[in-house]
Motif scaffolding. Structure first.
Motif, short mmCIF file in Angstrom:
data_model
loop_
_atom_site.label_atom_id
_atom_site.label_comp_id
_atom_site.label_asym_id
_atom_site.label_seq_id
_atom_site.Cartn_x
_atom_site.Cartn_y
_atom_site.Cartn_z
N ARG A 27 0.82 -1.21 0.00
CA ARG A 27 0.00 0.00 0.00
C ARG A 27 0.86 1.27 0.00
O ARG A 27 0.37 2.34 -0.33
N HIS A 28 2.12 1.16 0.40
CA HIS A 28 3.01 2.32 0.46
C HIS A 28 4.45 1.82 0.54
O HIS A 28 4.71 0.60 0.56
N ASP A 29 5.40 2.74 0.60
CA ASP A 29 6.81 2.39 0.73
C ASP A 29 7.03 1.52 1.96
O ASP A 29 6.36 1.68 2.99
N SER A 30 7.97 0.60 1.85
CA SER A 30 8.25 -0.30 2.96
C SER A 30 9.58 -0.01 3.66
O SER A 30 9.73 -0.32 4.85
N PHE A 31 10.54 0.59 2.98
CA PHE A 31 11.88 0.69 3.53
C PHE A 31 12.00 1.70 4.67
O PHE A 31 12.53 1.40 5.74
N VAL A 32 11.49 2.93 4.47
CA VAL A 32 11.57 3.93 5.54
C VAL A 32 10.78 3.48 6.76
O VAL A 32 11.28 3.59 7.89
N PRO A 33 9.56 2.94 6.60
CA PRO A 33 8.88 2.40 7.78
C PRO A 33 9.67 1.27 8.45
O PRO A 33 9.63 1.13 9.68
N PHE A 34 10.38 0.47 7.65
CA PHE A 34 11.22 -0.57 8.24
C PHE A 34 12.30 0.05 9.12
O PHE A 34 12.58 -0.44 10.22
N SER A 125 14.16 -1.43 -3.19
CA SER A 125 14.42 -1.59 -1.76
C SER A 125 15.52 -2.63 -1.55
O SER A 125 15.70 -3.54 -2.36
N PRO A 126 16.25 -2.53 -0.44
CA PRO A 126 17.33 -3.49 -0.18
C PRO A 126 16.80 -4.92 -0.10
O PRO A 126 15.81 -5.20 0.59
N ALA A 127 17.49 -5.80 -0.78
CA ALA A 127 17.08 -7.20 -0.80
C ALA A 127 17.07 -7.81 0.59
O ALA A 127 16.21 -8.64 0.91
N ILE A 128 17.99 -7.39 1.44
CA ILE A 128 18.07 -7.93 2.78
C ILE A 128 16.80 -7.66 3.59
O ILE A 128 16.41 -8.46 4.45
N GLY A 159 26.91 -2.61 -6.51
CA GLY A 159 26.24 -2.35 -7.77
C GLY A 159 25.35 -1.11 -7.67
O GLY A 159 25.53 -0.28 -6.78
N ASN A 160 24.37 -1.02 -8.56
CA ASN A 160 23.52 0.16 -8.65
C ASN A 160 22.19 -0.03 -7.95
O ASN A 160 21.76 -1.16 -7.68
N ASN A 161 21.54 1.09 -7.65
CA ASN A 161 20.18 1.07 -7.13
C ASN A 161 19.30 0.36 -8.15
O ASN A 161 19.33 0.68 -9.35
N CYS A 162 18.50 -0.60 -7.73
CA CYS A 162 17.72 -1.43 -8.64
C CYS A 162 16.43 -0.73 -9.04
O CYS A 162 15.35 -1.07 -8.57
N ARG A 163 16.57 0.27 -9.92
CA ARG A 163 15.41 0.98 -10.44
C ARG A 163 15.71 1.44 -11.87
O ARG A 163 16.84 1.38 -12.32
#
Length: 218
Positions: A27-34, A125-128, A159-163
Motif C-alpha cells: 500500500r506504500h513504501d516499505s523501507f523507511v517504515p522498516f 528496496s534493499p534485498a536484505i 552495484g547500482n540502485n535497482c530501479r
C-alpha cells in the motif's frame, strides 16, 4: 490480458512474471517504515535529521533520487551487523504483513505461481529487507544489494540502485535475454518505466484505485 499479449514472445516460451514491490504489491513504501521499526522512533528521528539538507537538495533538484537513497543507506546502515538487519526484517514482515500487502496483489502473485510462470520481485528496496516477504510469497527476489564486510554492512551499495534501466539489466543478468520469455510486469512509478516497456504484458498500477491508475507514469 488481450489476445495480442497472449501471442507476444516466442512460441512456447516460459512466462517470466516480474512484480515491483513498494506501492505495487504494498500500500506504500516499505523501507523507511522498516527503518523506523528497526531503530525505534527516537533513534530514527535523530538519524533522519541528518538527511534534512540532502532532502532539501533533492527537492531543489540538486541531488538525484539515487544519491539521496545512497545517503539514506549510509546514515542508517553503516556499521550495522547483517544478522541484526535480517532478524529485524523477519520481525517487520511478521508484524506488518497484513497492514502492508495489497490482497489483490497477493492473489495475482499466487495466480502467476499457479500458472507455472517464473515469478520474481524486482525492487529498489534493499534485498536484505525484502527477503522475508519474498520467502513468504514463495518467489525469487531481485533487489538493491548492500555491501557486507565481515558480517557488517558498510553503508555502501553493491552495484547500482535497482530501479529504472537497472531493473532490466538485473533481470538480464539472471535470466538472460528477456526476448526469450513472455515477460509480464507490474509497476507503479517512474522507476518501473523501463521494466514495463520491456514487457509484452505490462500492468501499470494494476492493484490501485481507478483514479490512481489513470495517472501518468512519472
Amino acid at each position: 490480458m488481450n489476445p495480442d499479449m497472449l501471442e507476444a514472445g516466442p512460441v512456447g516460451a516460459k512466462v517470466l512474471s516480474v512484480f515491483d514491490f513498494d506501492g505495487t504489491l504494498t500500500r506504500h513504501d516499505s523501507f523507511v517504515p522498516f527503518l523506523k521499526f528497526a531503530f525505534g522512533k527516537q533513534e530514527f528521528n535523530r538519524r533522519m535529521l541528518k538527511l534534512a539538507l540532502p532532502g532539501l537538495r533533492f527537492l531543489l533538484r540538486r541531488m538525484s533520487r539515487d544519491e539521496l537513497k545512497a545517503q539514506l543507506i549510509r546514515t542508517f546502515m553503516t556499521g550495522v551487523e547483517k544478522a541484526w538487519v535480517q532478524q529485524k526484517a523477519e520481525e517487520y514482515c511478521k508484524a506488518y504483513w497484513n497492514k502492508l500487502m495489497r490482497p489483490a496483489g497477493l492473489q495475482s502473485v499466487a495466480d502467476e505461481i499457479g500458472s507455472g510462470a517464473e515469478v520474481t520481485l524486482c525492487s529498489a528496496s534493499p534485498a536484505i529487507v525484502l527477503q522475508p516477504f519474498a520467502d513468504r510469497l514463495g518467489i525469487k527476489l531481485i533487489g538493491t544489494e548492500l555491501e557486507v564486510v565481515d558480517g557488517v554492512l558498510s553503508g555502501r551499495l553493491t552495484g547500482n540502485n535497482c530501479r529504472c534501466e537497472n531493473k532490466v539489466l538485473r533481470l538480464e543478468a539472471i535470466y538472460g535475454d528477456l526476448g526469450e520469455y513472455r515477460l509480464r510486469a507490474w509497476g507503479d512509478t517512474r522507476g518501473d518505466r523501463e521494466l514495463l516497456a520491456a514487457a509484452q504484458d505490462a500492468h501499470w498500477r494494476h492493484f490501485h484505485s481507478a483514479k490512481r491508475r489513470s495517472r501518468k507514469q512519472r
